[in-house]
Design an enzyme around this catalytic site. Structure first.
Site: not given
Ligand code: G3I
Length: 408
Positions: A186, A299
């Protein structure tokens, strides 16, 4: 007699059945002409394992050398019913978060490989491959890195050294066990025209050379891994193809400079509220192939408006048609392009999808519902793959009247 018919008759049993069918048809149609015609015909043949609910997507796709995958989060491995779906349906896994820098090095010099190791072990146990994701991205960076950079603690060279160390450590740890790495993720703007984003965290702090360097270091750390540039909206999803053109220019430039890059990942996050051209996606995959690059859908998901984030029932009945259609068309674009080597979805059940948490009011984005029941999109993918793997079964034989006289 065409080649297809000849090979079916050569199967012996089919030939005997054909002769028996001819005798039956003679009685039925009552003419020697019909009997002659019937003798050369083949019986209906539905290939074994062609299509029933128990034929996994990965088995169908394997027949044409395509890998079918999903993002996997720890819960998918730990929950037995989810684990069973992941292990049986998919043969390439992408860690949803567990290989991102924030997760693997939460404190500088302190590593946590638990999630990444579990994913790789699960892949081994399920005879699946792994797409490593992702080495150089502006998101999900460790807090210590963000804070130190914000405080001006590093020169560009020092930041590049840290990136090199990160890549050597992570790619080196999993050397020989990763099929494809999303090296850079990205980097492009969503504007028209699109370009490498000058305000991207890496570009601002390390300079644009971080992109070719990241590929070079990843290649040094694992000579066999396929190295991908990964992005969203680069398969015509923006309507204009602007971002595709920017991605094409980026990877073409890398190739011209002799940088080791082997493929482009098209994320494939779709939303039923926007228009989208499956033809453009196929052409865009072919366009990357014209550079000698592999491609992958990395994805895939198709989100739509839903009643609430728990039940995720679409609020527009037409979404029930748009959802499987868009999944099907994405897969068909892949099937049409031999250089497209894998089709990965970003999660397989609505229960573990990132969509409700990121897009207010939207969900229903995966191919299994919140109760882990396959949706129409699952069956659509299954039938596309079955036809791709086996061809459609030959039609059953019927008597067809000769069309020789004009109707008076
Ligand atoms: O692990 C913490 C946890 O400790 C905490 O309590 C909780 C509170 O919100 O957050 C948790 O972290 C989250 C993490 O996912 C794990 O679940 C983050 O807030 C959250 O922002 C994060 O989101 C991820 C996202 O990328 C971040 O941009 C998504 O799971 C993940 O599926 C997503 O994947 C991305 C690809 O890597 C790149 N392309 C887009 C795709 C979708 O956004």
């Amino acid at each position: 007699m065409d080649m297809r018919r000849r090979s079916f008759l050569a199967a012996g049993a089919a030939g005997a059945a054909g002769a028996a069918g001819a005798a039956a048809l003679l009685g039925e149609a009552g003419t020697a002409e019909a009997a002659t015609q019937a003798a050369t015909e083949v019986p209906a043949r539905r290939p074994a394992g062609f299509l029933n609910e128990n034929v996994p997507l990965r088995d169908l796709a394997a027949k044409i050398g395509l890998r079918i995958g999903s993002a996997i989060i720890p819960q998918d491995i730990d929950t037995p019913t989810w684990n069973a779906i992941a292990a049986s349906q998919f043969d390439v896994y992408t860690p949803g978060n567990e290989m991102k820098w924030q997760v693997v090095e939460p404190e500088q010099g302190v590593f946590d490989w638990t999630g990444a190791d579990n994913l790789v072990s699960f892949a081994d146990a399920s005879r699946a491959l792994v797409r490593g994701h992702t080495l150089c991205w502006h998101n999900q960076l460790p807090n210590w890195l963000l804070a130190n950079v914000a405080a001006g603690d590093y020169t560009k060279t020092q930041l590049l050294d840290l990136l090199q160390q990160h890549i050597f450590t992570e790619v080196g740890r999993f050397r020989g066990r990763i099929w494809q790495w999303d090296v850079c993720n990205e980097f492009l703007t969503d504007s028209n025209p699109s370009q490498v984003d000058p305000s991207n965290w890496w570009i601002v702090n390390a300079g644009p050379e971080c992109i070719p360097l990241a590929f070079t270091w990843a290649h040094e750390a694992d000579r066999n891994a396929l190295l991908f540039y990964n992005d969203y909206n680069i398969g015509g999803e923006d309507g204009s193809n602007a971002k595709h053109n920017a991605a094409f220019a980026l990877v073409q430039g890398l190739l011209e400079d002799g940088i080791p890059i082997h493929g482009v990942g098209n994320q494939g996050h779709l939303d039923t509220q926007y228009g989208w051209s499956p033809q453009l996606l196929r052409q865009d995959l072919e366009h990357f192939a014209s550079l000698g690059l592999k491609s992958a859908i990395t994805e895939a998901d198709v989100r739509t408006f839903v009643n609430n984030a728990t039940a995720q029932v679409p609020t527009d009945n037409l979404a029930l048609f748009a959802h499987p259609f868009e999944f099907s068309e994405m897969l068909k674009a892949v099937l049409a392009v031999p250089e497209a080597i894998s089709f990965t979805m970003w999660g397989f059940t609505d229960s573990d999808s990132w969509v409700p948490g990121f897009f207010t009011g939207e969900g229903y984005a995966t191919v299994y519902d919140v109760n882990q029941q396959p949706k129409q999109a699952y069956y659509s993918l299954q039938s596309e793959l079955a036809i791709a793997a086996h061809g459609a079964p030959h039609r059953v034989k019927t008597y067809t009247p000769p069309i020789t006289r004009p109707i008076s």
